[in-house]
Design an enzyme around this catalytic site. Structure first.
Site, PDB file in Angstrom:
ATOM      1  CE1 TYR A  94      24.499  35.094  -9.804  1.00 25.07           C
ATOM      2  CE2 TYR A  94      23.187  33.654 -11.279  1.00 25.07           C
ATOM      3  CZ  TYR A  94      23.722  33.623 -10.101  1.00 25.07           C
ATOM      4  OH  TYR A  94      24.379  32.725  -9.292  1.00 25.07           O
ATOM      5  CD  GLN A 103      26.384  34.055  -2.364  1.00 25.41           C
ATOM      6  OE1 GLN A 103      25.236  33.971  -2.131  1.00 25.41           O
ATOM      7  NE2 GLN A 103      27.270  33.124  -2.798  1.00 25.41           N
ATOM      8  CG  ASN A 162      19.712  29.573  -7.079  1.00 25.93           C
ATOM      9  OD1 ASN A 162      19.573  30.787  -6.902  1.00 25.93           O
ATOM     10  ND2 ASN A 162      20.512  29.140  -6.713  1.00 25.93           N
ATOM     11  CD  GLN A 185      13.608  24.181 -23.749  1.00 28.02           C
ATOM     12  OE1 GLN A 185      13.734  25.034 -22.909  1.00 28.02           O
ATOM     13  NE2 GLN A 185      14.726  23.802 -24.736  1.00 28.02           N
ATOM     14  CG  HIS A 203      16.555  24.209 -18.928  1.00 30.92           C
ATOM     15  ND1 HIS A 203      17.974  24.832 -19.006  1.00 30.92           N
ATOM     16  CD2 HIS A 203      15.851  24.229 -20.141  1.00 30.92           C
ATOM     17  CE1 HIS A 203      17.988  25.373 -20.483  1.00 30.92           C
ATOM     18  NE2 HIS A 203      16.829  24.869 -21.013  1.00 30.92           N
ATOM     19  CD  GLU A 247      11.540  30.053 -20.067  1.00 34.18           C
ATOM     20  OE1 GLU A 247      12.579  30.469 -19.963  1.00 34.18           O
ATOM     21  OE2 GLU A 247      11.333  29.030 -19.628  1.00 34.18           O
ATOM     22  CG  HIS A 248      11.028  28.398 -24.407  1.00 35.64           C
ATOM     23  ND1 HIS A 248      11.302  27.916 -23.171  1.00 35.64           N
ATOM     24  CD2 HIS A 248      12.106  29.083 -24.713  1.00 35.64           C
ATOM     25  CE1 HIS A 248      12.679  28.280 -22.815  1.00 35.64           C
ATOM     26  NE2 HIS A 248      13.046  28.996 -23.419  1.00 35.64           N
ATOM     27  CG  ASP A 282      17.364  27.337 -25.333  1.00 32.04           C
ATOM     28  OD1 ASP A 282      16.511  28.192 -25.027  1.00 32.04           O
ATOM     29  OD2 ASP A 282      16.974  26.046 -25.354  1.00 32.04           O
ATOM     30  CD  GLU A 319      -5.370  67.360 -10.110  1.00 29.89           C
ATOM     31  OE1 GLU A 319      -4.329  67.815  -9.784  1.00 29.89           O
ATOM     32  OE2 GLU A 319      -5.430  66.544 -10.889  1.00 29.89           O
ATOM     33  CG  HIS A 333       0.249  72.169  -8.905  1.00 30.04           C
ATOM     34  ND1 HIS A 333       0.367  71.980  -7.661  1.00 30.04           N
ATOM     35  CD2 HIS A 333       0.562  70.829  -9.509  1.00 30.04           C
ATOM     36  CE1 HIS A 333       1.021  70.927  -7.346  1.00 30.04           C
ATOM     37  NE2 HIS A 333       1.208  70.358  -8.353  1.00 30.04           N
TER      38      HIS A 333
END
Length: 440
Positions: free
Chosen positions: A128, A195, A224, A269, A272, A338-339, A372, A426, A431
């Protein structure tokens, strides 16, 4: 920017996390909006994707898949300087991500018994690429290169169409298309939002039964809150990367830092979006004052000054005053940005002690903006403090480790008593019987 004064205080990591605010992102609330979108795509296929695109993007796309000719034309029309920049970004990214490839590992457990870990790429991946506030061709590079270096066989890129009317309205941003063409990706869809994630995860058929978009095994890439919610809702049907929230930058700086550098990086930053977080952690009140003065000049002068001003004034952005760099390191580790930029004396030594960050930028000449675009690192990174347990996008994202077990009869006989003892403990006797049946 607001200030939080922690000087003279000794807070543990838990308290520090509670005092470091973040933008409010309610993915659970967004799920209520996204769930009917996903259901509509599941039931209505390609036509539902078109209907939702018209509703949310303001344009109805006839051909969900972008024609090959449009990709070629976008590349041919690309500004030569932008093309050169993208090519260099791709080159550097390939250098870094090629070194992340894994080789199979064979472990000789005993004579006649081996376990091999095979690293197998995900077969089909949907990537994406957002284009809301601004189109992000750099995100094409950051998603596609590690997938290609991992050996993913089938790549599909999806990105929103442009709003408006005219012959190109149903096509995505041309720079994004050109980046896809440069990378050899020819399966591109003019679909955005939740979608798009639903289409990739579930697949989409036309009314005549033909396949408009085959389903994928994994979806990666930022978006988003609705894209994030769709990925969360469909996790399990598909694999996903880290959830992407608002962009974050933290700068750990002392009195050796250049306030103009720090201010420029906070602005970059905050650009954004209004929910972006910009945090300065410093033991120098004088530096904090100088950064405030630089921001007062820089914010009104930058093109997107209005949204930058909102982001810097928001509750998610602040200056944190600490006693020393050691205390500052504890703050940025608790915050988990994040950074993270380190602009201190012995910056490399300080950076080597960081435990929690999506990516670390060391010294005065490694701004986040470099990462970036052209550092070679990946800019698809965990946000919201999730870097404490989640890594950024890399070749490893697209690889699965599969254990292959080979034992001879003698090696199985040697370990059989242990298998029988454990299966009995067990209360799973069958087994043990599956082993005994081979040795009688």
């Amino acid at each position: 920017m607001r200030r939080l004064d922690l000087r003279g205080q000794h807070a543990d990591a838990r308290e520090l996390r509670s005092r470091m605010p973040r933008a409010e992102v309610d993915v659970e609330a967004a799920l209520a909006v996204v769930r009917p979108v996903v259901d509509q795509v599941r039931e209505g296929g390609a036509d539902a994707v078109r209907d939702l695109g018209e509703r949310f993007d303001g344009v109805r796309v006839t051909d969900l898949r972008v024609p090959a000719a449009a990709l070629t034309e976008a590349l041919e029309a690309l500004d030569p300087a932008v093309r050169a920049a993208l090519e260099e970004s791709i080159r550097r990214s390939r250098l870094v991500h090629a070194d992340q490839r894994r080789t199979d590992v064979v472990t000789q457990v005993v004579d006649g018994g081996t376990v091999t870990e095979r690293f197998v790429p995900v077969q089909r991946v949907g990537l994406y690429v957002p284009a809301g506030v601004a189109p992000l061709p750099s995100s094409v590079v950051m998603n596609v290169v590690p997938a290609q270096e991992a050996g993913v066989e089938s790549l599909a890129v999806t990105t929103p169409p442009r709003r408006g009317t005219g012959p190109d309205a149903a096509l995505p941003d041309p720079t994004i298309l050109a980046a896809c063409a440069l990378l050899g990706v020819d399966e591109v869809y003019a679909v955005g939002g939740a979608q798009a994630v639903a289409m990739l995860a579930l697949g989409a058929r036309e009314a005549d039964g033909s396949q408009a978009c085959p389903p994928v095994d994994m979806v990666t890439g930022p978006g988003n809150i609705y894209v994030t919610a769709a990925k969360r809702l469909l996790r399990g049907v598909i694999g996903t990367d880290a959830e992407a929230g608002p962009s974050e930058v933290a700068v750990l700086a002392d009195d050796t830092a250049d306030p103009e550098h720090v201010a420029a990086d906070l602005v970059s930053q905050a650009e954004h979006g209004e929910a972006s977080a910009a945090v300065l952690v410093t033991d120098s009140a004088a530096l904090a004052d100088a950064v405030d003065e630089a921001l007062a000049r820089r914010v009104p002068a930058t093109r997107h000054g209005a949204r930058v001003a909102v982001a810097l004034a928001g509750p998610q952005s602040l200056v944190v005053l600490v006693d020393d760099v050691e205390a500052g390191l504890a703050v940025v580790d608790a915050y988990g940005s994040e950074h993270l930029e380190i602009q201190t004396r012995d910056a490399a030594a300080v950076a080597a002690r960081v435990r929690n960050a999506g990516a670390v930028f060391v010294g005065p000449y490694a701004p986040v903006s470099l990462g970036d675009y052209c550092a070679g690192s990946n800019h698809v990174l965990p946000t919201g403090g999730t870097c404490s347990h989640t890594a950024g996008l890399s070749v490893a994202t697209f690889l699965r480790g599969i254990h292959v077990v080979e034992y001879s009869k003698a090696a199985l006989a040697d370990v059989a008593p242990h298998v029988l003892a454990l299966s009995g403990a067990e209360d799973l006797p069958a087994h043990g019987e599956a082993v005994s049946a081979r040795l009688t």
